[in-house]
Design an enzyme around this catalytic site. Structure first.
Site, short mmCIF file in Angstrom:
data_model
loop_
_atom_site.label_atom_id
_atom_site.label_comp_id
_atom_site.label_asym_id
_atom_site.label_seq_id
_atom_site.Cartn_x
_atom_site.Cartn_y
_atom_site.Cartn_z
N ASP A 1 -27.99 39.04 -73.27
CA ASP A 1 -28.16 38.82 -74.71
C ASP A 1 -29.30 37.81 -74.89
O ASP A 1 -29.86 37.30 -73.93
CB ASP A 1 -26.85 38.37 -75.35
CG ASP A 1 -26.39 37.02 -74.84
OD1 ASP A 1 -27.12 36.38 -74.04
OD2 ASP A 1 -25.29 36.60 -75.22
N GLY B 1 -29.04 34.05 -79.10
CA GLY B 1 -28.90 33.78 -80.54
C GLY B 1 -27.47 33.53 -80.96
O GLY B 1 -27.16 32.51 -81.58
N ASP C 1 -32.17 37.03 -82.64
CA ASP C 1 -31.98 37.26 -84.07
C ASP C 1 -31.41 36.01 -84.72
O ASP C 1 -30.87 35.14 -84.07
CB ASP C 1 -31.08 38.49 -84.32
CG ASP C 1 -29.76 38.40 -83.58
OD1 ASP C 1 -29.64 37.58 -82.66
OD2 ASP C 1 -28.85 39.18 -83.91
N GLN D 1 -29.07 43.79 -88.24
CA GLN D 1 -28.17 42.87 -88.95
C GLN D 1 -27.98 43.38 -90.38
O GLN D 1 -28.34 44.52 -90.68
CB GLN D 1 -28.77 41.45 -88.94
CG GLN D 1 -28.78 40.80 -87.56
CD GLN D 1 -27.39 40.34 -87.11
OE1 GLN D 1 -26.41 40.42 -87.87
NE2 GLN D 1 -27.30 39.87 -85.88
N ASP E 1 -19.64 45.93 -75.50
CA ASP E 1 -19.28 44.83 -74.61
C ASP E 1 -18.28 43.97 -75.35
O ASP E 1 -18.31 43.90 -76.57
CB ASP E 1 -20.50 43.95 -74.27
CG ASP E 1 -20.77 42.94 -75.37
OD1 ASP E 1 -21.28 43.36 -76.43
OD2 ASP E 1 -20.44 41.76 -75.21
N CYS F 1 -1.92 54.04 -62.80
CA CYS F 1 -3.12 53.20 -62.95
C CYS F 1 -3.51 52.75 -61.55
O CYS F 1 -2.67 52.26 -60.80
CB CYS F 1 -2.85 52.01 -63.85
SG CYS F 1 -4.28 50.90 -63.99
N CYS G 1 -5.41 50.35 -60.61
CA CYS G 1 -5.90 48.97 -60.51
C CYS G 1 -5.07 48.14 -59.52
O CYS G 1 -4.02 48.57 -59.04
CB CYS G 1 -5.90 48.31 -61.88
SG CYS G 1 -4.32 47.57 -62.30
N CYS H 1 -1.39 47.10 -60.85
CA CYS H 1 -0.35 48.11 -60.96
C CYS H 1 0.28 48.49 -59.61
O CYS H 1 1.15 49.35 -59.55
CB CYS H 1 -0.88 49.32 -61.73
SG CYS H 1 -1.08 48.91 -63.50
N HIS I 1 -6.78 44.92 -64.29
CA HIS I 1 -6.09 46.00 -64.99
C HIS I 1 -6.79 46.33 -66.31
O HIS I 1 -7.05 47.50 -66.62
CB HIS I 1 -4.62 45.65 -65.27
CG HIS I 1 -3.97 46.64 -66.20
ND1 HIS I 1 -3.50 47.87 -65.76
CD2 HIS I 1 -3.80 46.62 -67.55
CE1 HIS I 1 -3.05 48.55 -66.81
NE2 HIS I 1 -3.22 47.82 -67.90
ZN LIG Z 1 -3.35 48.84 -63.92
#
Ligand SMILES: [Zn+2]
Length: 375
Positions: free
Chosen positions: A94, A97, A148, A190, A267, A305, A307, A310, A335
């Site tokens: 970024d 700003g 900006d 903006q 993001d 899941c 991850c 999990c 997760h």
């Molecule tokens: Zn998970």
């Protein structure tokens, strides 16, 4: 020949949702896509391999934070942000700003610069559009953002218009200052919640040569309906052949609703910040791991899941948070980013198969929301 291009693979006939691929010198970014936030050159609590395993193509770095610590020149001497952090995929920075206006104690904004005091040591920093580009070029990100002029909303109309006009002039100065052919520059639309100002800003910026366009100034306290309406009035005025990035957004619902309105990239700190605080995203809505109901619950957060969290029971995860063990925030951050990554992957598959709206409606209802009609 630019190192950057955006292939628009498909646009849904039933909404403004788009499937695409953004090409950068460090690889492809599949869109719609979510970018984990690596504020200080690290996605908090996770190794780069763990971040990559969530399906993220591009991550974020924060210019304001890295300018103050360790300093952009130090990052450059450590080989740039890619080499320093070990992340060899695409990185977006970024402009600084937003943090200048939210974290620094701001002294003044003139046509020339924003002047602020560092929140770390109180040193005075003068951030011009040219300096923001200089910092981002030293960091070596694949995508830089224009500086900006961000203001707190609601604000008097004259103040909103003044900041908007300055942001457009600063965008032109950033474009003129940028020298790296291996770094794309995205402009930022903006205009608060004002449809006329959003259209005007988008139209003026679209006429200038940027590799992508962001919608800024949202996720600052407006209602979800206001956010979605603002995205919907902005995207039709942006070039179809450039990626569109909605900054700082948002919840899983926000991602789905804004994809339907033509946004490609997102993001947000939400998956990692909430993960550190013991909150897990699931298809049934968020789970608060500290709640006593999870004490002896042997189930994982979600079935199927893949991850790291999990692999364990909700009861164990709750124990880690209650015992303030550092593994708890790491597991829940992994997760949540895996959840966001999977959501975007499923969105792309649904777009490819021409069933995005059906997929979106099912997902939204699982979280307890009705889809909001477009336009
Ligand atoms: Zn998970």
């Amino acid at each position: 020949m630019s190192s950057f291009s955006f292939d628009l693979l498909r646009t849904s006939p039933l909404s403004d949702a788009r499937l695409g691929v953004f090409h950068t010198p460090h690889g492809l970014v599949r869109t719609p896509g979510f970018m984990p936030v690596g504020t200080q050159g690290t996605v908090k609590g996770l190794t780069i391999d763990q971040v990559a395993s969530t399906g993220a193509d591009m991550i974020l770095g924060n210019t304001y934070h890295l300018r103050l610590r360790p300093g952009h020149e130090t990052v450059a001497r450590l080989g740039g942000l890619h080499a320093m952090s070990g992340w060899d995929g695409p990185i977006l920075t970024d402009s600084g700003g937003f943090q200048v206006f939210s974290l620094g104690s701001l002294n003044q904004v003139t046509e020339q610069a924003a002047t602020f005091r560092s929140h770390i040591d109180g040193a005075i920093v003068v951030l011009t559009p040219e300096h923001s580009i200089e910092i981002q070029e030293a960091l070596g990100s694949d995508v830089a953002m224009v500086l900006d002029h961000v203001i707190a909303l609601p604000a008097p109309q004259a103040e909103v218009e003044d900041a908007l006009a300055r942001s457009i002039r600063w965008a032109a100065r950033c474009r003129a200052a940028s020298t790296r052919s291996d770094q794309a520059l995205f402009a930022i639309v903006q205009g608060g919640l004002d449809a006329q100002l959003r259209r005007q800003c988008a139209t003026e910026l679209a006429a200038m040569p940027f590799e992508g366009y962001a919608v800024g100034g949202l996720s600052v306290g407006e209602t979800p309906e206001e956010m979605y309406a603002t995205a919907a009035i902005t995207t039709p005025h942006l070039p179809v052949d450039k990626p569109r990035y909605l900054m700082g957004v948002g919840t899983p619902r926000d991602l789905i609703e804004n994809v339907a309105r033509g946004i490609d990239l997102f993001d947000c700190v939400m998956p990692t910040r909430n993960g550190r605080n013991g909150l897990a995203f699931t298809d049934e809505g968020p789970l608060k791991l500290r709640n006593a109901t999870h004490r002896e619950d042997q189930r994982p957060l979600m079935q199927d899941c893949e991850c790291l969290a999990c692999r364990h029971s909700r009861g164990y995860l709750r124990h880690l948070f209650n015992a303030k063990e550092m593994l708890g925030p790491t597991l829940l951050s992994h997760h949540n980013l895996t959840y966001y990554g999977r959501l975007m992957s499923e969105v792309r598959t649904a777009l490819e198969q021409g069933r995005f709206e059906e997929y979106a409606a099912g997902k939204l209802r699982g979280w307890g929301y009705e889809p909001i009609p477009l336009g």
